[in-house]
Design a protein around this motif. Structure first.
Motif, PDB file in Angstrom:
ATOM      1  N   TYR A   7       0.917  -1.043   0.348  1.00  0.00           N
ATOM      2  CA  TYR A   7       0.091  -0.058  -0.071  1.00  0.00           C
ATOM      3  C   TYR A   7       0.896   1.315   0.157  1.00  0.00           C
ATOM      4  N   THR A   8       1.989   1.277   0.463  1.00  0.00           N
ATOM      5  CA  THR A   8       2.975   2.385   0.503  1.00  0.00           C
ATOM      6  C   THR A   8       3.483   2.800  -0.767  1.00  0.00           C
ATOM      7  N   ALA A   9       3.781   2.062  -1.652  1.00  0.00           N
ATOM      8  CA  ALA A   9       4.459   2.366  -2.713  1.00  0.00           C
ATOM      9  C   ALA A   9       3.396   2.884  -3.724  1.00  0.00           C
ATOM     10  N   PRO A  10       2.146   2.328  -3.836  1.00  0.00           N
ATOM     11  CA  PRO A  10       1.089   3.138  -4.587  1.00  0.00           C
ATOM     12  C   PRO A  10       0.742   4.439  -3.958  1.00  0.00           C
ATOM     13  N   LEU A  11       0.776   4.444  -2.951  1.00  0.00           N
ATOM     14  CA  LEU A  11       0.361   5.770  -2.028  1.00  0.00           C
ATOM     15  C   LEU A  11       1.458   6.856  -2.386  1.00  0.00           C
ATOM     16  N   GLY A  12       2.648   6.476  -2.439  1.00  0.00           N
ATOM     17  CA  GLY A  12       3.806   7.477  -2.893  1.00  0.00           C
ATOM     18  C   GLY A  12       3.666   7.868  -4.042  1.00  0.00           C
ATOM     19  N   ALA A  13       3.249   7.009  -5.012  1.00  0.00           N
ATOM     20  CA  ALA A  13       3.166   7.225  -6.633  1.00  0.00           C
ATOM     21  C   ALA A  13       2.191   8.276  -6.915  1.00  0.00           C
ATOM     22  N   LEU A  14       0.932   8.114  -5.888  1.00  0.00           N
ATOM     23  CA  LEU A  14      -0.012   9.077  -6.034  1.00  0.00           C
ATOM     24  C   LEU A  14       0.089  10.558  -5.764  1.00  0.00           C
ATOM     25  N   VAL A 111       9.056  10.674 -11.258  1.00  0.00           N
ATOM     26  CA  VAL A 111       7.780  10.792 -10.684  1.00  0.00           C
ATOM     27  C   VAL A 111       6.998  10.099 -11.515  1.00  0.00           C
ATOM     28  N   ALA A 112       7.165   9.973 -13.086  1.00  0.00           N
ATOM     29  CA  ALA A 112       6.271   8.998 -13.829  1.00  0.00           C
ATOM     30  C   ALA A 112       6.902   7.731 -14.152  1.00  0.00           C
ATOM     31  N   GLY A 113       8.133   7.732 -14.878  1.00  0.00           N
ATOM     32  CA  GLY A 113       8.866   6.538 -14.953  1.00  0.00           C
ATOM     33  C   GLY A 113       9.362   5.659 -13.990  1.00  0.00           C
ATOM     34  N   GLY A 114       9.873   6.467 -12.701  1.00  0.00           N
ATOM     35  CA  GLY A 114      10.502   5.731 -11.964  1.00  0.00           C
ATOM     36  C   GLY A 114       9.612   4.988 -11.076  1.00  0.00           C
ATOM     37  N   TRP A 115       8.477   5.589 -10.710  1.00  0.00           N
ATOM     38  CA  TRP A 115       7.498   4.920  -9.880  1.00  0.00           C
ATOM     39  C   TRP A 115       6.647   3.705 -10.763  1.00  0.00           C
ATOM     40  N   SER A 116       6.345   3.906 -12.085  1.00  0.00           N
ATOM     41  CA  SER A 116       5.916   3.077 -12.883  1.00  0.00           C
ATOM     42  C   SER A 116       6.627   1.707 -13.051  1.00  0.00           C
ATOM     43  N   ALA A 117       8.002   1.903 -13.055  1.00  0.00           N
ATOM     44  CA  ALA A 117       8.807   0.832 -13.286  1.00  0.00           C
ATOM     45  C   ALA A 117       8.959  -0.177 -11.890  1.00  0.00           C
ATOM     46  N   SER A 118       8.270   0.522 -10.726  1.00  0.00           N
ATOM     47  CA  SER A 118       8.331  -0.312  -9.657  1.00  0.00           C
ATOM     48  C   SER A 118       6.728  -0.891  -9.153  1.00  0.00           C
ATOM     49  N   LEU A 119       6.036  -0.470  -9.909  1.00  0.00           N
ATOM     50  CA  LEU A 119       4.542  -0.583  -9.515  1.00  0.00           C
ATOM     51  C   LEU A 119       4.410  -2.037 -10.514  1.00  0.00           C
ATOM     52  N   ARG A 129      -3.934  -5.166 -11.893  1.00  0.00           N
ATOM     53  CA  ARG A 129      -4.529  -4.189 -11.122  1.00  0.00           C
ATOM     54  C   ARG A 129      -3.497  -2.895 -10.951  1.00  0.00           C
ATOM     55  N   LEU A 130      -2.061  -3.239 -10.716  1.00  0.00           N
ATOM     56  CA  LEU A 130      -1.445  -2.021 -10.329  1.00  0.00           C
ATOM     57  C   LEU A 130      -1.123  -1.214 -11.679  1.00  0.00           C
ATOM     58  N   ALA A 131      -1.294  -1.912 -12.971  1.00  0.00           N
ATOM     59  CA  ALA A 131      -1.113  -1.030 -14.133  1.00  0.00           C
ATOM     60  C   ALA A 131      -2.153  -0.282 -14.306  1.00  0.00           C
ATOM     61  N   VAL A 132      -3.365  -0.621 -13.859  1.00  0.00           N
ATOM     62  CA  VAL A 132      -4.759   0.246 -13.841  1.00  0.00           C
ATOM     63  C   VAL A 132      -4.548   1.388 -12.841  1.00  0.00           C
ATOM     64  N   PHE A 133      -4.019   0.963 -11.590  1.00  0.00           N
ATOM     65  CA  PHE A 133      -3.884   2.074 -10.616  1.00  0.00           C
ATOM     66  C   PHE A 133      -2.728   3.092 -11.001  1.00  0.00           C
ATOM     67  N   ASP A 134      -1.932   2.397 -11.618  1.00  0.00           N
ATOM     68  CA  ASP A 134      -0.830   3.479 -12.038  1.00  0.00           C
ATOM     69  C   ASP A 134      -1.332   4.497 -12.983  1.00  0.00           C
ATOM     70  N   ALA A 179       9.139   0.975  -2.218  1.00  0.00           N
ATOM     71  CA  ALA A 179       8.907   0.662  -3.595  1.00  0.00           C
ATOM     72  C   ALA A 179       9.689  -0.812  -3.878  1.00  0.00           C
ATOM     73  N   ARG A 180       9.032  -1.644  -4.792  1.00  0.00           N
ATOM     74  CA  ARG A 180       9.772  -3.054  -5.138  1.00  0.00           C
ATOM     75  C   ARG A 180      10.636  -2.754  -6.223  1.00  0.00           C
ATOM     76  N   VAL A 181      12.022  -2.955  -6.316  1.00  0.00           N
ATOM     77  CA  VAL A 181      12.831  -2.867  -7.493  1.00  0.00           C
ATOM     78  C   VAL A 181      13.428  -3.982  -7.610  1.00  0.00           C
ATOM     79  N   LEU A 182      14.087  -4.025  -8.933  1.00  0.00           N
ATOM     80  CA  LEU A 182      15.080  -5.153  -9.129  1.00  0.00           C
ATOM     81  C   LEU A 182      16.559  -4.863  -8.476  1.00  0.00           C
TER      82      LEU A 182
END
Length: 416
Positions: A7-14, A111-119, A129-134, A179-182
């Motif tokens: 929940y924290t990472a999606p909140l951070g992206a928003l 803000v856009a690309g960095g967050w999207s890569a982790s969601l 679902r994360l892609a739709v939220f993104d 955020a979850r990253v490789l």
């Protein structure tokens, strides 16, 4: 920790995206209050140009990282840079403000690309679902950001929008460590950054689905940038006030949220190539409807454009997650963000000469651009099974051996 990440990472992206949507308006209002409106426009333009240039370089850095620290640092640098821009404008150091704006803008694609890569997620259903939220987070931010800036300005003056922008960006930066990253075993140690930069560009150019989706998004961004500049003129012509354009954009964002909710409910994102193609057609149709001369046509156009805009971005994000190699995932997203920013800027610049022939001509050009983009997007297609990143079937159980499904190879996350 897993629940927190969930929940924290999606909140951070928003939060980050809401702050980013407010940033341009906040800087313009802040400069206007300081009687330097022209400098505010110049700073805003420099932020945009720097963001377009900085995406690929930022992506290389994020891809070579072992943790989410670079994402957090990038977001924090963008936030601190905007604060420094505000301070410089307040002190009437316009030249310094412009230099800092360029430096801050280099980190904006996070803000856009960095967050999207982790969601994303190993589970295919949650990944969709994360892609739709993104995609929805962009719509929410686009709807709420300018409104919050205007309300803050009306209540507390010209400094309030910038303060609120920095607060939202600060919350996003604080959430970034979750955020979850490789975490590659060898994060760039065997190659040089310039080589990684070339690989990132090459993978976009050489993978057919990724190339088609990226090219389509650029052409569509050109058309949408052209349309966005014309919105105040549409408001003036149809409703007698340019401010009505803001209401049309709010209707558009609300329709995008509703269409994304429907998209998730029907699990249509199993075929993101098809979603991207038809959503782009829908946006083009909506812009063509906007060329009609009646106020009802303008409102209908906003609804139709929004109905396509949300799924269009969701489909694009999903294709990038499916096609981007894990090692280059952040670079694919940040480079894509930079290309879209550039294309949108070119579209905005094209509005001036086209507007001389009237807004109808310019709107039809924007609509045509989306139809071309849809044709390009059709080349992205979909995998035969419609869900390429679902885990393959587990092998037959062997006595005494615990078998675990193998995760998809291209997901841009740390399976731990």
């Amino acid at each position: 920790m897993a629940v927190t990440n969930r929940y924290t990472a999606p909140l951070g992206a928003l939060m980050s995206r809401a702050g980013d949507e407010m940033a341009g308006t906040a800087i313009l209002l802040f400069a206007y209050g300081a009687s330097s409106a022209g400098d505010g426009a110049a700073v805003f333009g420099l932020l945009t140009v720097a963001a377009a240039v900085g995406g690929p370089l930022l992506g290389v850095w994020l891809d070579r990282a072992r943790s989410s620290g670079p994402l957090a640092l990038s977001l924090a640098s963008f936030t601190v840079g905007l604060a420094a821009v505000g301070f410089a404008l307040h002190q009437r150091h316009e030249g310094l403000a412009m230099v800092v704006a360029v430096l801050a803008g280099l980190f904006a694609p996070a803000v856009a690309g960095g967050w999207s890569a982790s969601l994303t997620d190993l589970d295919a259903v949650r990944a969709r679902r994360l892609a739709v939220f993104d995609a929805s987070s962009h719509s929410i931010a686009g709807l709420a950001g300018p409104v919050l800036a205007g309300v803050a300005y009306a209540i507390a003056g010209s400094s309030a929008p910038l303060v609120l922008t920095l607060l939202l960006l600060g919350v996003g930066s604080a959430c970034a460590p979750f955020a979850r990253v490789l975490r590659p075993e060898d994060p760039g140690g065997a190659s040089r950054p310039l080589a990684d930069l070339r690989r990132g560009v090459a993978v976009i150019a050489r993978r057919p689905r990724l190339r088609a989706a990226t090219a389509s998004s650029c052409v569509a961004s050109f058309g949408f940038g052209l349309f966005a500049v014309l919105v105040p003129a549409i408001g003036q012509e149809r409703f007698g006030s340019p401010a009505a354009g803001s209401i049309l954009l709010a209707v558009l964002a609300a329709a995008a949220l509703a269409s994304n909710a429907l998209l998730e409910r029907r699990a249509a994102l199993r075929r993101p190539g098809r979603v991207l193609t038809w959503a782009t057609v829908l946006v083009g149709l909506g812009i063509a409807i906007a060329a009609g001369g009646h106020p009802v046509a303008a409102i209908l156009a906003a609804v139709v454009i929004g109905a396509g805009d949300g799924p269009q971005l969701a489909g694009l994000i999903r294709i990038r997650h499916q096609e981007a190699p894990a090692r280059l995932c952040a670079q694919v997203f940040t480079t894509g963000a930079s290309l879209k920013i550039t294309a949108s800027g070119v579209g905005a610049l094209a509005a001036a000469p086209l507007a001389h022939a009237g807004p109808t001509v310019a709107l039809l050009v924007a609509a045509a651009a989306h139809l071309v983009a849809a044709r390009v997007a059709s080349n992205a297609g979909d995998h035969p099974d419609g869900d390429p990143d679902a885990a393959p079937p587990s092998p037959p159980p062997v006595a005494g051996v615990l078998t675990v499904p193998t995760p998809a190879a291209n997901l841009c996350i740390d399976p731990d």
